[in-house]
Scaffold this motif. Structure first.
Motif, mmCIF file in Angstrom:
data_model
loop_
_atom_site.group_PDB
_atom_site.id
_atom_site.type_symbol
_atom_site.label_atom_id
_atom_site.label_comp_id
_atom_site.label_asym_id
_atom_site.label_seq_id
_atom_site.Cartn_x
_atom_site.Cartn_y
_atom_site.Cartn_z
ATOM 1 N N UNK A 1 56.504 48.370 38.834
ATOM 2 C CA UNK A 1 55.918 47.177 38.217
ATOM 3 C C UNK A 1 54.466 47.010 38.652
ATOM 4 N N UNK A 2 53.549 47.248 37.730
ATOM 5 C CA UNK A 2 52.129 47.054 38.009
ATOM 6 C C UNK A 2 51.714 45.619 37.744
ATOM 7 N N UNK A 3 52.300 45.032 36.699
ATOM 8 C CA UNK A 3 51.933 43.652 36.321
ATOM 9 C C UNK A 3 53.114 43.012 35.601
ATOM 10 N N UNK A 4 53.733 41.990 36.192
ATOM 11 C CA UNK A 4 54.810 41.286 35.493
ATOM 12 C C UNK A 4 54.248 40.450 34.351
ATOM 13 N N UNK A 5 55.007 40.365 33.267
ATOM 14 C CA UNK A 5 54.547 39.589 32.109
ATOM 15 C C UNK A 5 55.445 38.389 31.858
ATOM 16 N N UNK A 6 56.743 38.638 31.619
ATOM 17 C CA UNK A 6 57.628 37.514 31.354
ATOM 18 C C UNK A 6 59.077 37.883 31.609
ATOM 19 N N UNK A 7 59.856 36.873 31.962
ATOM 20 C CA UNK A 7 61.307 36.962 31.975
ATOM 21 C C UNK A 7 61.773 36.517 30.596
ATOM 22 N N UNK A 8 62.910 37.061 30.123
ATOM 23 C CA UNK A 8 63.354 36.752 28.763
ATOM 24 C C UNK A 8 63.364 35.251 28.502
ATOM 25 N N UNK A 9 63.036 34.922 27.259
ATOM 26 C CA UNK A 9 62.914 33.537 26.782
ATOM 27 C C UNK A 9 61.798 32.769 27.491
ATOM 28 N N UNK A 10 60.879 33.501 28.085
ATOM 29 C CA UNK A 10 59.734 32.880 28.760
ATOM 30 C C UNK A 10 60.151 31.921 29.866
ATOM 31 N N UNK A 11 61.276 32.204 30.520
ATOM 32 C CA UNK A 11 61.666 31.369 31.657
ATOM 33 C C UNK A 11 60.599 31.457 32.737
ATOM 34 N N UNK A 12 60.383 30.349 33.413
ATOM 35 C CA UNK A 12 59.362 30.357 34.451
ATOM 36 C C UNK A 12 59.840 31.163 35.656
ATOM 37 N N UNK A 13 58.891 31.726 36.371
ATOM 38 C CA UNK A 13 59.208 32.491 37.574
ATOM 39 C C UNK A 13 58.002 32.507 38.490
ATOM 40 N N UNK A 14 58.255 32.818 39.745
ATOM 41 C CA UNK A 14 57.177 33.053 40.699
ATOM 42 C C UNK A 14 57.450 34.378 41.389
ATOM 43 N N UNK A 15 56.412 34.959 41.951
ATOM 44 C CA UNK A 15 56.552 36.213 42.689
ATOM 45 C C UNK A 15 55.965 36.027 44.071
ATOM 46 N N UNK A 16 56.743 36.415 45.059
ATOM 47 C CA UNK A 16 56.291 36.412 46.446
ATOM 48 C C UNK A 16 56.599 37.783 47.025
ATOM 49 N N UNK A 17 55.544 38.520 47.374
ATOM 50 C CA UNK A 17 55.740 39.886 47.847
ATOM 51 C C UNK A 17 56.360 40.743 46.768
ATOM 52 N N UNK A 18 57.509 41.334 47.063
ATOM 53 C CA UNK A 18 58.194 42.203 46.113
ATOM 54 C C UNK A 18 59.393 41.501 45.478
ATOM 55 N N UNK A 19 59.414 40.162 45.554
ATOM 56 C CA UNK A 19 60.558 39.405 45.062
ATOM 57 C C UNK A 19 60.141 38.447 43.956
ATOM 58 N N UNK A 20 60.945 38.408 42.910
ATOM 59 C CA UNK A 20 60.739 37.479 41.799
ATOM 60 C C UNK A 20 61.817 36.404 41.863
ATOM 61 N N UNK A 21 61.384 35.152 41.776
ATOM 62 C CA UNK A 21 62.306 34.017 41.829
ATOM 63 C C UNK A 21 62.314 33.321 40.467
ATOM 64 N N UNK A 22 63.507 32.978 39.997
ATOM 65 C CA UNK A 22 63.652 32.315 38.714
ATOM 66 C C UNK A 22 65.018 31.644 38.652
ATOM 67 N N UNK A 23 65.200 30.756 37.678
ATOM 68 C CA UNK A 23 66.503 30.148 37.447
ATOM 69 C C UNK A 23 67.333 30.937 36.434
ATOM 70 N N UNK A 24 66.785 32.026 35.926
ATOM 71 C CA UNK A 24 67.471 32.817 34.907
ATOM 72 C C UNK A 24 68.484 33.769 35.544
#
Length: 214
Positions: free
Chosen positions: A82-105
Motif C-alpha cells: 500500500x503506497x497510498x490508501x484511497x477509500x474503504x468501501x462505501x466511503x466509510x471513514x477511517x484513520x491510519x496510524x503506522x501500519x494499521x487502519x482503523x474503521x467501523x466497517x
C-alpha cells in the motif's frame, strides 16, 4: 522490479545531461550513481503522492493483532504494497496510524495505490534490481512524472542548480495534479457520491475525536 533505463535516460536529458550509456554504468559515473541511488526512493514518493489510476487495486483487509485502543470498532493491517490508501468501501471513514487502519466497517476492503512491495521474502524476484518489488505497469502520465522528479533530483545533485530543480519539480507537480483530477472523474468519491447526513446539515466531516477521514 528493475530500473527502467529509458526513464533514466529521458530524466537525464530533461536535466540537461546526456542519455545513459553502458559506459556510464561500467565507469560508475556520477550521473549513473545518482540515478541508481535515487530511482526507487523517487518512485516510491511519486506513487505515494497521488491517485494513479493505473495502479489502483482493492484488497480485503486482515484484522491487526493486539488490542484496539482507537475509537473505532476494527483495526486492520495495511497491505504490504500500500503506497497510498484511497477509500474503504462505501466511503466509510477511517484513520491510519503506522501500519494499521482503523474503521467501523466490518470485513473492510481497501482501495489503494500499489507500489508492488512483496510481503513474503520467499517470493522475492531473484536477479532484479529491487527483488522485494514486483514489476509495475506505468501509465504515460506516471512515467512522465517520474522522469521529471528524477530529473529534478539529478539537476540538484549534479549541478546544484536550484532553479532548474524547482522548474522540473513544478512540471512533475502539475502532472500529479492532473492525475488526481482524472482519478476523481473516473471513480466514485465523497465529492461526487452521496453526501453524508452531516454534510447536508453543514456540519464538520471530521472523523471521531477530531480525526480527519481519508
Amino acid at each position: 522490479m528493475n530500473r527502467d533505463r529509458n526513464i533514466i535516460s529521458r530524466a537525464l536529458q530533461r536535466a540537461g545531461q546526456e542519455a545513459l550509456t553502458d559506459e556510464d554504468i561500467s565507469a560508475e559515473t556520477v550521473k549513473w550513481r545518482t540515478c541508481r541511488d535515487f530511482y526507487l526512493p523517487v518512485l516510491l514518493a511519486t506513487l505515494a503522492g497521488t491517485e494513479w489510476t493505473c495502479l489502483k487495486v482493492r484488497a480485503a483487509l486482515a484484522l491487526a493483532p493486539g488490542e484496539n485502543f482507537s475509537p473505532y470498532l476494527y483495526a486492520y493491517t495495511l497491505p504490504a504494497d500500500c503506497a497510498k490508501p484511497i477509500e474503504v468501501q462505501r466511503n466509510d471513514e477511517f484513520i491510519i496510524e503506522g501500519n494499521t487502519l482503523y474503521t467501523d466497517r466490518a470485513d473492510a476492503v481497501l482501495l489503494y495505490i500499489t507500489n508492488g512491495k512483496i510481503a513474503d521474502a520467499a517470493d522475492y524476484i531473484t536477479g532484479d534490481d529491487y527483488p522485494e518489488y514486483r514489476a509495475l505497469i506505468f501509465s504515460p502520465s506516471l512515467t512522465e512524472c517520474l522522469e521529471y522528479k528524477l530529473a529534478a533530483t539529478v539537476a540538484l545533485k549534479i549541478t546544484g542548480d536550484s532553479n532548474q530543480y524547482r522548474m522540473l519539480y513544478a512540471a512533475a507537480t502539475q502532472i500529479e495534479s492532473q492525475a488526481w483530477k482524472t482519478s476523481k472523474s473516473q471513480g466514485s468519491s465523497r465529492q461526487n457520491g452521496n453526501p453524508w447526513w452531516s454534510e447536508k446539515l453543514g456540519l464538520t466531516t471530521e472523523g471521531k475525536d477530531g480525526y480527519a477521514h481519508y
